[in-house]
Design a protein around this motif. Structure first.
Motif, PDB file in Angstrom:
ATOM      1  N   LEU A  39       0.831  -1.204   0.000  1.00 47.90           N
ATOM      2  CA  LEU A  39       0.000   0.000   0.000  1.00 47.90           C
ATOM      3  C   LEU A  39       0.868   1.258   0.000  1.00 47.90           C
ATOM      4  O   LEU A  39       0.563   2.232  -0.711  1.00 47.90           O
ATOM      5  CB  LEU A  39      -0.930  -0.010   1.207  1.00 47.90           C
ATOM      6  CG  LEU A  39      -1.921   1.158   1.313  1.00 47.90           C
ATOM      7  CD1 LEU A  39      -2.801   1.254   0.071  1.00 47.90           C
ATOM      8  CD2 LEU A  39      -2.772   1.018   2.568  1.00 47.90           C
ATOM      9  N   ALA A  40       1.944   1.258   0.773  1.00 44.79           N
ATOM     10  CA  ALA A  40       2.849   2.415   0.804  1.00 44.79           C
ATOM     11  C   ALA A  40       3.477   2.650  -0.568  1.00 44.79           C
ATOM     12  O   ALA A  40       3.571   3.796  -1.037  1.00 44.79           O
ATOM     13  CB  ALA A  40       3.933   2.210   1.860  1.00 44.79           C
ATOM     14  N   GLY A  41       3.909   1.567  -1.226  1.00 48.85           N
ATOM     15  CA  GLY A  41       4.476   1.701  -2.568  1.00 48.85           C
ATOM     16  C   GLY A  41       3.463   2.250  -3.551  1.00 48.85           C
ATOM     17  O   GLY A  41       3.788   3.101  -4.400  1.00 48.85           O
ATOM     18  N   ALA A  42       2.210   1.769  -3.437  1.00 44.63           N
ATOM     19  CA  ALA A  42       1.150   2.273  -4.312  1.00 44.63           C
ATOM     20  C   ALA A  42       0.924   3.766  -4.096  1.00 44.63           C
ATOM     21  O   ALA A  42       0.724   4.526  -5.057  1.00 44.63           O
ATOM     22  CB  ALA A  42      -0.144   1.502  -4.056  1.00 44.63           C
ATOM     23  N   TRP A  73      -6.217   9.176  -2.931  1.00 41.66           N
ATOM     24  CA  TRP A  73      -4.848   9.115  -2.415  1.00 41.66           C
ATOM     25  C   TRP A  73      -4.810   9.552  -0.954  1.00 41.66           C
ATOM     26  O   TRP A  73      -4.167   8.916  -0.112  1.00 41.66           O
ATOM     27  CB  TRP A  73      -3.930  10.013  -3.254  1.00 41.66           C
ATOM     28  CG  TRP A  73      -2.504  10.005  -2.792  1.00 41.66           C
ATOM     29  CD1 TRP A  73      -1.529   9.111  -3.128  1.00 41.66           C
ATOM     30  CD2 TRP A  73      -1.888  10.955  -1.904  1.00 41.66           C
ATOM     31  NE1 TRP A  73      -0.348   9.439  -2.508  1.00 41.66           N
ATOM     32  CE2 TRP A  73      -0.532  10.557  -1.753  1.00 41.66           C
ATOM     33  CE3 TRP A  73      -2.342  12.084  -1.239  1.00 41.66           C
ATOM     34  CZ2 TRP A  73       0.353  11.263  -0.949  1.00 41.66           C
ATOM     35  CZ3 TRP A  73      -1.461  12.789  -0.424  1.00 41.66           C
ATOM     36  CH2 TRP A  73      -0.124  12.377  -0.289  1.00 41.66           C
ATOM     37  N   THR A  74      -5.516  10.638  -0.630  1.00 38.55           N
ATOM     38  CA  THR A  74      -5.521  11.165   0.735  1.00 38.55           C
ATOM     39  C   THR A  74      -6.120  10.166   1.718  1.00 38.55           C
ATOM     40  O   THR A  74      -5.580   9.939   2.805  1.00 38.55           O
ATOM     41  CB  THR A  74      -6.318  12.482   0.792  1.00 38.55           C
ATOM     42  OG1 THR A  74      -5.803  13.395  -0.179  1.00 38.55           O
ATOM     43  CG2 THR A  74      -6.210  13.124   2.163  1.00 38.55           C
ATOM     44  N   ILE A  75      -7.242   9.543   1.334  1.00 38.77           N
ATOM     45  CA  ILE A  75      -7.902   8.590   2.228  1.00 38.77           C
ATOM     46  C   ILE A  75      -7.051   7.341   2.417  1.00 38.77           C
ATOM     47  O   ILE A  75      -6.906   6.830   3.535  1.00 38.77           O
ATOM     48  CB  ILE A  75      -9.292   8.220   1.685  1.00 38.77           C
ATOM     49  CG1 ILE A  75     -10.188   9.450   1.669  1.00 38.77           C
ATOM     50  CG2 ILE A  75      -9.935   7.116   2.523  1.00 38.77           C
ATOM     51  CD1 ILE A  75     -11.500   9.238   0.970  1.00 38.77           C
ATOM     52  N   ASN A  76      -6.465   6.838   1.333  1.00 38.49           N
ATOM     53  CA  ASN A  76      -5.598   5.661   1.454  1.00 38.49           C
ATOM     54  C   ASN A  76      -4.380   5.958   2.321  1.00 38.49           C
ATOM     55  O   ASN A  76      -3.931   5.087   3.085  1.00 38.49           O
ATOM     56  CB  ASN A  76      -5.159   5.169   0.077  1.00 38.49           C
ATOM     57  CG  ASN A  76      -6.139   4.188  -0.540  1.00 38.49           C
ATOM     58  OD1 ASN A  76      -6.295   3.075  -0.052  1.00 38.49           O
ATOM     59  ND2 ASN A  76      -6.819   4.598  -1.598  1.00 38.49           N
ATOM     60  N   LEU A  81      -1.705   5.132   7.625  1.00 42.96           N
ATOM     61  CA  LEU A  81      -1.174   5.627   8.893  1.00 42.96           C
ATOM     62  C   LEU A  81      -1.909   5.005  10.082  1.00 42.96           C
ATOM     63  O   LEU A  81      -1.294   4.614  11.080  1.00 42.96           O
ATOM     64  CB  LEU A  81      -1.276   7.152   8.949  1.00 42.96           C
ATOM     65  CG  LEU A  81      -0.448   7.922   7.911  1.00 42.96           C
ATOM     66  CD1 LEU A  81      -0.744   9.410   7.985  1.00 42.96           C
ATOM     67  CD2 LEU A  81       1.040   7.662   8.111  1.00 42.96           C
ATOM     68  N   LEU A  82      -3.240   4.914   9.976  1.00 43.96           N
ATOM     69  CA  LEU A  82      -4.024   4.356  11.075  1.00 43.96           C
ATOM     70  C   LEU A  82      -3.862   2.848  11.190  1.00 43.96           C
ATOM     71  O   LEU A  82      -3.978   2.282  12.283  1.00 43.96           O
ATOM     72  CB  LEU A  82      -5.506   4.703  10.897  1.00 43.96           C
ATOM     73  CG  LEU A  82      -5.889   6.182  11.056  1.00 43.96           C
ATOM     74  CD1 LEU A  82      -7.369   6.377  10.752  1.00 43.96           C
ATOM     75  CD2 LEU A  82      -5.567   6.682  12.461  1.00 43.96           C
ATOM     76  N   ALA A  83      -3.603   2.179  10.061  1.00 44.29           N
ATOM     77  CA  ALA A  83      -3.515   0.710  10.055  1.00 44.29           C
ATOM     78  C   ALA A  83      -2.295   0.199  10.816  1.00 44.29           C
ATOM     79  O   ALA A  83      -2.227  -0.995  11.139  1.00 44.29           O
ATOM     80  CB  ALA A  83      -3.482   0.185   8.620  1.00 44.29           C
ATOM     81  N   THR A  84      -1.354   1.074  11.112  1.00 43.14           N
ATOM     82  CA  THR A  84      -0.203   0.649  11.922  1.00 43.14           C
ATOM     83  C   THR A  84      -0.605   0.432  13.374  1.00 43.14           C
ATOM     84  O   THR A  84       0.127  -0.209  14.130  1.00 43.14           O
ATOM     85  CB  THR A  84       0.917   1.705  11.857  1.00 43.14           C
ATOM     86  OG1 THR A  84       0.412   2.968  12.337  1.00 43.14           O
ATOM     87  CG2 THR A  84       1.410   1.884  10.430  1.00 43.14           C
ATOM     88  N   LEU A  98     -10.476   1.108  -5.010  1.00 37.63           N
ATOM     89  CA  LEU A  98     -10.863   2.487  -5.338  1.00 37.63           C
ATOM     90  C   LEU A  98      -9.665   3.261  -5.872  1.00 37.63           C
ATOM     91  O   LEU A  98      -9.790   4.064  -6.801  1.00 37.63           O
ATOM     92  CB  LEU A  98     -11.431   3.169  -4.098  1.00 37.63           C
ATOM     93  CG  LEU A  98     -11.941   4.597  -4.280  1.00 37.63           C
ATOM     94  CD1 LEU A  98     -13.128   4.633  -5.233  1.00 37.63           C
ATOM     95  CD2 LEU A  98     -12.340   5.201  -2.931  1.00 37.63           C
ATOM     96  N   GLY A  99      -8.488   2.977  -5.302  1.00 34.19           N
ATOM     97  CA  GLY A  99      -7.267   3.597  -5.813  1.00 34.19           C
ATOM     98  C   GLY A  99      -7.005   3.214  -7.255  1.00 34.19           C
ATOM     99  O   GLY A  99      -6.646   4.054  -8.082  1.00 34.19           O
TER     100      GLY A  99
END
Length: 269
Positions: A39-42, A73-76, A81-84, A98-99
């Motif tokens: 996800l970070a790479g995307a 992009w902003t929501i992902n 950040l929250l998924a950590t 959606l991305g």
């Protein structure tokens, strides 16, 4: 470079979706490190793609497809950040596809380009921040409405429907306040750039929008302060979110109504 970033983002979002879906179908927790790394790479590739999408040699794009890509992009990024700290795998399964769709759709120049001669860099940044903040806070409002529905379902002992597919109530509340906080940061930046680059924000044709935007900013600030200092949550948070968004919606659309309908009729009465 633009095409490479564009297709890399689509490939990495797709890989993220497949990994999350495989874990979900097998009813086991995914390995978070590879999932979040994908996800970070995307997001990195999507960010580069967005740069080339929003800024062209001749001007700036503000059409719906470009803005949807920016909001996605902003929501992902927020979910990453929250998924950590929170179990947001089901949301990743929803938002990664959606991305893919928004990156792919943004290739099509639906609304044309605003020429640089008509729009300075400062005004373009202000517009982008305003649109992104409004979009993110709109999603926060929809999230608040869903939380109200989820609370009512639990209160009536009728949990079900989409609630079974999404994270627990406490996690969804954390997402709500993350959306509001992120949106508030963008709204703050929007107001600052407005004061810096827009000539006389309190001119007659802008005063309604400026005052209502500041009111919305104050209401969101009270909501965040109440959550962090007083532990506001549940229906209290929902009410403050809806009140703040009402002021923000009036700022974006109410000022247009006043200028184009009410004042126009009184002038030609």
């Amino acid at each position: 470079m633009a095409a490479f970033a564009h297709w890399t983002a689509i490939a990495l979002y797709s890989a993220t979706t497949i990994l999350a879906a495989m874990s979900y179908l097998r009813q086991r927790q995914p390995h978070m490190v590879p999932l979040l790394a994908l996800l970070a790479g995307a997001l990195v590739a999507h960010g580069i793609s967005l740069y080339y999408t929003l800024i062209s040699p001749t001007g700036y794009r503000f059409d719906l497809l470009a803005m949807l890509s920016l909001v996605s992009w902003t929501i992902n990024l927020l979910v990453l950040l929250l998924a950590t700290r929170q179990p947001l795998q089901p949301l990743i399964l929803i938002l990664a596809p959606l991305g893919v769709l928004t990156v792919f759709a943004a290739v099509y120049d639906w609304g044309g380009v605003a020429p640089r001669q008509q729009l300075s860099t400062g005004i373009a940044v202000h517009a982008l921040l305003s649109i992104t903040a409004y979009s993110l806070l709109t999603i926060a409002t929809l999230q608040a409405i869903y939380l109200y529905y989820q609370n009512q379902q639990l209160h009536n002992h009728k949990p079900g429907g989409i609630s079974r597919l999404l994270p627990p109530l406490q996690t969804m509340e954390s997402l709500l306040f993350g959306l509001v906080a992120f949106g508030q940061i963008l709204l703050t930046a929007s107001l600052i750039t407005g004061f810096l680059f827009v000539d006389n924000l309190f001119a007659q044709h802008l005063v309604h929008k400026t005052v209502l935007s500041i009111l919305a900013w104050l209401l969101y600030s009270v909501l965040l302060w109440g959550h962090w200092k007083l532990g506001w949550r549940g229906n209290t948070a929902v009410r403050w979110t809806l009140a703040a968004f009402a002021a923000l919606m009036l700022a974006f659309f109410g000022s247009k109504l006043v200028l184009e309908v009410i004042l126009h009729r009184s002038t030609w009465g």
